[in-house]
Design a protein around this motif. Structure first.
Motif, PDB file in Angstrom:
ATOM      1  N   THR A  53     -33.696  51.722   3.971  1.00  0.00           N
ATOM      2  CA  THR A  53     -33.345  50.302   3.901  1.00  0.00           C
ATOM      3  C   THR A  53     -34.470  49.393   4.372  1.00  0.00           C
ATOM      4  O   THR A  53     -34.561  48.256   3.934  1.00  0.00           O
ATOM      5  N   SER A  57     -27.471  49.485  -2.311  1.00  0.00           N
ATOM      6  CA  SER A  57     -27.395  50.536  -1.292  1.00  0.00           C
ATOM      7  C   SER A  57     -27.839  50.011   0.069  1.00  0.00           C
ATOM      8  O   SER A  57     -27.266  50.377   1.104  1.00  0.00           O
ATOM      9  N   TRP A  81     -32.910  58.592   1.080  1.00  0.00           N
ATOM     10  CA  TRP A  81     -31.495  58.446   0.700  1.00  0.00           C
ATOM     11  C   TRP A  81     -30.864  59.822   0.460  1.00  0.00           C
ATOM     12  O   TRP A  81     -29.722  60.063   0.864  1.00  0.00           O
ATOM     13  N   ILE A  85     -31.625  47.964  -6.047  1.00  0.00           N
ATOM     14  CA  ILE A  85     -31.812  48.736  -4.821  1.00  0.00           C
ATOM     15  C   ILE A  85     -31.069  48.111  -3.646  1.00  0.00           C
ATOM     16  O   ILE A  85     -30.662  48.809  -2.712  1.00  0.00           O
ATOM     17  N   GLY A  99     -28.362  55.117  -3.686  1.00  0.00           N
ATOM     18  CA  GLY A  99     -29.722  54.756  -3.275  1.00  0.00           C
ATOM     19  C   GLY A  99     -30.761  55.738  -3.783  1.00  0.00           C
ATOM     20  O   GLY A  99     -31.833  55.341  -4.252  1.00  0.00           O
TER      21      GLY A  99
END
Length: 181
Positions: free
Chosen positions: A17, A101, A165, A98, A76
């Motif tokens: 992230t 996620s 991920w 993106i 993800g």
């Protein structure tokens, strides 16, 4: 054992992230988008993340947090390599793709610890987990630019995000539900 599996998984997700948003503009410009389009992509990232968070929150009311986090991580892992398939102007949509996620994990990751270990020692548990998450959060924005500087390509960084991920998904699968379910 479950604590460490969850810590590795959530930390891997935290890496994913944090790595991609910091590199969106340079990635877009490197792939041929004009700077205004790249900036639009970052706006799409924020809007998509914000708009999908209620959906993920709703999902936690309907499904076990483990199931929701597996879905976030699998999505993800599959969404991260999208820049390899999007060319030209549609590449700007990657930021929105993106961020689904990213917004999902941001919304739900704190729910793991009380679900698995209760609330009695939540402060001690999250205090220990935060060290790993803070470390990955600090390193994440540097990873893709570092790889780009070393290798001259964003592809390894994108694959690293996808792999992070995937690690999260595997860890969530391995961390069985409390009570063995």
């Amino acid at each position: 054992r479950r604590f460490w599996i969850l810590t590795v998984g959530i930390s891997a997700g935290t890496l994913a992230t944090g790595a991609m948003p910091a590199s969106l503009i340079p990635l877009f410009v490197d792939r041929g988008l004009a700077l205004p389009q790249a900036i639009l992509g970052v706006s799409l990232h924020g809007i998509s993340s914000l708009c999908t968070r209620p959906v993920w929150a709703w999902a936690t009311q309907r499904f076990h947090i483990r199931t929701v986090l597996i879905a976030i991580a699998v999505y993800g892992a599959l969404a991260a390599p999208a820049p390899f398939f999007l060319q030209g102007d549609p590449l700007v949509l990657y930021a929105a793709i993106i961020s689904i996620s990213i917004g999902g994990l941001t919304t739900t990751n704190a729910m793991v610890w009380p679900t698995y270990f209760g609330r009695a020692h939540l402060g001690a548990i999250t205090g220990n987990v935060r060290a790993a998450q803070t470390t990955t959060s600090a390193i994440a924005p540097l990873i893709i630019p570092f790889l780009y500087e070393q290798l001259g390509d964003y592809s390894p960084g994108i694959w690293l995000v996808s792999s992070a991920w995937a690690v999260m998904a595997i860890c969530m699968i391995l961390a069985r539900k409390p009570g063995g379910r």
